[in-house]
Enzyme design. Structure first.
Site, PDB file in Angstrom:
ATOM      1  N   ASP A 101       0.813  -1.218  -0.133  1.00 47.03           N
ATOM      2  CA  ASP A 101      -0.004   0.108   0.002  1.00 47.03           C
ATOM      3  C   ASP A 101       0.783   1.337  -0.030  1.00 47.03           C
ATOM      4  OD1 ASP A 101       1.079   0.105   2.482  1.00 47.03           O
ATOM      5  OD2 ASP A 101      -0.797  -0.578   3.417  1.00 47.03           O
ATOM      6  N   GLU A 123       0.502  -9.103  -1.154  1.00 46.58           N
ATOM      7  CA  GLU A 123      -0.254  -8.572  -0.212  1.00 46.58           C
ATOM      8  C   GLU A 123      -1.680  -7.624  -0.756  1.00 46.58           C
ATOM      9  OE1 GLU A 123       0.796  -5.154   2.933  1.00 46.58           O
ATOM     10  OE2 GLU A 123       1.314  -6.942   3.962  1.00 46.58           O
ATOM     11  N   GLU A 137      -2.503   4.921   2.599  1.00 48.75           N
ATOM     12  CA  GLU A 137      -2.242   3.515   2.150  1.00 48.75           C
ATOM     13  C   GLU A 137      -3.671   2.949   1.944  1.00 48.75           C
ATOM     14  OE1 GLU A 137      -1.204   4.900   4.922  1.00 48.75           O
ATOM     15  OE2 GLU A 137       1.154   4.556   4.678  1.00 48.75           O
ATOM     16  N   HIS A 215       4.779   5.820  13.145  1.00 50.34           N
ATOM     17  CA  HIS A 215       5.307   6.869  12.288  1.00 50.34           C
ATOM     18  C   HIS A 215       4.001   7.401  11.268  1.00 50.34           C
ATOM     19  CE1 HIS A 215       4.903   3.151  10.059  1.00 50.34           C
ATOM     20  NE2 HIS A 215       4.796   3.961   8.925  1.00 50.34           N
ATOM     21  N   ARG A 217       1.182   8.405   8.930  1.00 50.03           N
ATOM     22  CA  ARG A 217       0.900  10.183   8.510  1.00 50.03           C
ATOM     23  C   ARG A 217      -0.496  10.658   9.251  1.00 50.03           C
ATOM     24  NH1 ARG A 217       3.418  12.406   3.618  1.00 50.03           N
ATOM     25  NH2 ARG A 217       4.803  10.904   2.906  1.00 50.03           N
ATOM     26  N   HIS A 247      11.447   6.838  13.931  1.00 44.05           N
ATOM     27  CA  HIS A 247      11.464   6.889  12.464  1.00 44.05           C
ATOM     28  C   HIS A 247      12.237   8.338  12.011  1.00 44.05           C
ATOM     29  CE1 HIS A 247       9.788   7.558   8.276  1.00 44.05           C
ATOM     30  NE2 HIS A 247       9.596   6.229   8.231  1.00 44.05           N
TER      31      HIS A 247
HETATM   32  C1  UD1 Z   1       6.029   5.171   4.059  1.00 47.17           C
HETATM   33  C2  UD1 Z   1       4.693   4.636   3.709  1.00 47.17           C
HETATM   34  C3  UD1 Z   1       4.073   3.939   4.751  1.00 47.17           C
HETATM   35  C4  UD1 Z   1       5.067   2.914   5.387  1.00 47.17           C
HETATM   36  C5  UD1 Z   1       6.303   3.685   5.869  1.00 47.17           C
HETATM   37  C6  UD1 Z   1       7.253   2.867   6.727  1.00 47.17           C
HETATM   38  C7  UD1 Z   1       3.511   5.836   1.834  1.00 47.17           C
HETATM   39  C8  UD1 Z   1       2.748   7.075   1.614  1.00 47.17           C
HETATM   40  N1  UD1 Z   1       4.103   5.926   3.118  1.00 47.17           N
HETATM   41  O1  UD1 Z   1       5.824   6.367   5.021  1.00 47.17           O
HETATM   42  O2  UD1 Z   1       3.099   3.288   4.151  1.00 47.17           O
HETATM   43  O3  UD1 Z   1       4.469   2.376   6.706  1.00 47.17           O
HETATM   44  O4  UD1 Z   1       6.988   4.154   4.927  1.00 47.17           O
HETATM   45  O5  UD1 Z   1       8.205   3.691   6.977  1.00 47.17           O
HETATM   46  O6  UD1 Z   1       4.113   5.234   0.861  1.00 47.17           O
HETATM   47  N2  UD1 Z   1      13.358   9.383   5.575  1.00 47.17           N
HETATM   48  C9  UD1 Z   1      14.558   9.375   5.736  1.00 47.17           C
HETATM   49  N3  UD1 Z   1      15.446   8.305   5.538  1.00 47.17           N
HETATM   50  C10 UD1 Z   1      14.752   6.975   5.196  1.00 47.17           C
HETATM   51  C11 UD1 Z   1      13.461   7.096   5.245  1.00 47.17           C
HETATM   52  C12 UD1 Z   1      12.631   8.174   5.525  1.00 47.17           C
HETATM   53  O7  UD1 Z   1      15.247  10.441   5.817  1.00 47.17           O
HETATM   54  O8  UD1 Z   1      15.361   6.227   5.069  1.00 47.17           O
HETATM   55  C13 UD1 Z   1      12.602  10.644   5.819  1.00 47.17           C
HETATM   56  C14 UD1 Z   1      12.561  11.662   4.676  1.00 47.17           C
HETATM   57  O9  UD1 Z   1      12.747  12.857   5.230  1.00 47.17           O
HETATM   58  C15 UD1 Z   1      11.109  11.500   4.016  1.00 47.17           C
HETATM   59  C16 UD1 Z   1      10.194  11.051   5.535  1.00 47.17           C
HETATM   60  O10 UD1 Z   1      11.340  10.417   6.168  1.00 47.17           O
HETATM   61  O11 UD1 Z   1      10.604  12.452   3.719  1.00 47.17           O
HETATM   62  C17 UD1 Z   1       9.133  10.354   5.348  1.00 47.17           C
HETATM   63  O12 UD1 Z   1       9.334   9.287   4.395  1.00 47.17           O
HETATM   64  P1  UD1 Z   1       7.700   8.819   3.559  1.00 47.17           P
HETATM   65  O13 UD1 Z   1       8.389   7.701   2.856  1.00 47.17           O
HETATM   66  O14 UD1 Z   1       7.612   9.868   2.618  1.00 47.17           O
HETATM   67  O15 UD1 Z   1       6.948   8.393   4.630  1.00 47.17           O
HETATM   68  P2  UD1 Z   1       6.807   7.309   5.591  1.00 47.17           P
HETATM   69  O16 UD1 Z   1       6.054   7.944   6.856  1.00 47.17           O
HETATM   70  O17 UD1 Z   1       8.128   6.642   5.827  1.00 47.17           O
END
Ligand code: UD1
Length: 386
Positions: A101, A123, A137, A215, A217, A247
């Site tokens: 998702d 999934e 999601e 974590h 949204r 996170h």
């Molecule tokens: C995303 C997924 C969510 C999943 C989650 C697991 C979407 C919309 N959301 O959410 O379904 O449960 O991943 O973590 O696809 N960041 C880093 N380094 C990393 C990873 C993230 O710095 O390795 C920071 C970045 O600033 C990024 C922010 O985290 O902008 C958010 O990451 P994002 O993938 O947009 O959303 P998640 O909340 O991680």
């Protein structure tokens, strides 16, 4: 009959979808020469993703490297769409597998559909009652489902959800969830002592440990409440020890550190490796989380999970009794945690090992299903929950 190797591209982008797709990549490799695997990562996550790739020994063939700081959903979607178009034209897969998702999944499925290549959804079929939760999601998985030709449903209920949406023309098979493949394999390594677990160093085995993650949204606004609840919990007379890998999102990490840095009984750590996470679940009394994967993994070890969400797409764990939905309000988190710490009967009711999500062979079934529908191989039997 077509005897050319089946070119299967797997696409992943975040930490959880990579953990769950890793067993599929391994099963595709094991099916050579009938299959030619192509691994594409979008890198919607960077550090979190790279750790999982290294753990499972996966070197991507294609890396779109799209992550930016504070990325919006539109940033992710457009960057994946553009990157995938090029990747698909160059790699020419026969079928593309996306997972779950995430926005990576939906945007990659759309790019694949535009190239007139069939999509397989791993999934598939999880649903809540509201398109708004979890956000985004629930919308992502529904949209991916519309674009999918081959649905790999983890449970019988997920298959029923898909059939109710009249995807009857498509191929739907119950495989179990690949997260159980990844979890069981990793847990064996943890038990064999093959994994260093620094995050658990120095914890007092005489005090209960609560493993916390958050974590999502839709919980960004509630993050301060969640952190305050953990602060209150850490002061309970049972002296629980909280372990919380934070996170890296800028919407998440600063708030948690502001409330909880320096609080006795709370150990905030950087995101942990997957093997370390599995070890932490095994060492915990119970888990407090808004994660989806942990709702599937913890029941395998009989660890109760308090789910900080109002809705779950994983009702099988609720029925088995291992999960309880508590929402993300301060009072509810504190009260439900208090109950698990002080009421042994309530704890015992939840601490029942159950495996509604898989038996460790989901990836094998997915590959066999692809060879069945695309190369006339034998049909694999579906997963049946015990
Ligand atoms: C995303 C997924 C969510 C999943 C989650 C697991 C979407 C919309 N959301 O959410 O379904 O449960 O991943 O973590 O696809 N960041 C880093 N380094 C990393 C990873 C993230 O710095 O390795 C920071 C970045 O600033 C990024 C922010 O985290 O902008 C958010 O990451 P994002 O993938 O947009 O959303 P998640 O909340 O991680």
């Amino acid at each position: 009959m077509n005897r050319a190797p089946l070119r299967v591209m797997t696409v992943m982008g975040t930490r959880p979808d990579t953990i769950k797709m890793a067993p599929v990549v391994q099963a595709l490799r094991a099916a050579r020469p009938d299959v030619e695997p192509i691994v594409c990562v979008t890198a919607q996550h960077r550090e979190l993703l790279d750790e999982v790739l290294a753990l499972f020994g996966i070197v991507p063939d294609i890396d779109l490297d799209i992550m930016t700081k504070s990325q919006s959903l539109t940033d992710i979607t457009t960057r994946v769409l553009i990157g995938m178009e090029r990747a698909l034209i160059e790699a020419r897969p026969d079928v593309v597998l996306v997972h779950g998702d995430t926005t990576t999944s939906t945007a990659a499925a759309l790019a694949t559909f535009y190239q007139k290549i069939p999509v397989g959804h791993v999934e598939a079929g999880l649903r809540t009652s509201s398109i708004a939760e979890p956000f985004p999601e629930e919308a992502n998985r529904r949209l991916t489902g519309v674009l999918t030709s081959f649905h790999f449903a983890p449970t019988a209920r997920a298959k029923a959800n898909l059939l109710a949406e009249r995807t009857a023309h498509a191929y739907v098979v119950v495989t179990g969830n690949t997260v159980i493949d990844a979890f069981l394999a990793t847990e064996r390594r943890v038990r064999a002592g093959a994994v260093a677990v620094p995050a658990l160093d120095g914890l007092d085995p005489g005090r209960p440990m609560i493993f916390v993650t958050a974590h999502r949204r839709e919980n960004h606004e509630a993050m301060r409440d969640i952190a305050r609840a953990v602060q209150t919990i850490a002061a309970f007379p049972e002296r629980p020890q909280v372990l919380w890998p934070v996170h890296p999102s800028p919407q998440v990490a600063p708030v948690i550190h502001e409330v909880l840095d320096g609080i006795a009984g709370v150990r905030l750590v950087a995101p942990m490796g997957y093997a370390e996470t599995v070890a932490a679940v095994a060492a915990s009394a119970f888990v407090l989380t808004d994660s989806g994967g942990l709702q599937e993994e913890a029941p395998t070890l009989g660890k109760p999970v308090l789910v900080m969400r109002r809705e779950t797409e994983r009702p099988e764990g609720l029925e088995a009794g291992t999960l309880r939905l508590v929402g993300a309000r301060y009072e509810d988190i504190v009260a439900e945690t208090r109950r698990l710490l002080t009421d042994p009967a309530a704890y015992a009711r939840m601490a029942q090992a159950s495996n509604p999500y898989g038996d460790g062979r989901a990836a094998e079934r997915i590959v066999a299903s692809l060879l069945h529908v695309l190369r006339n191989g034998p049909a694999p039997p579906e997963f049946e929950a015990p």
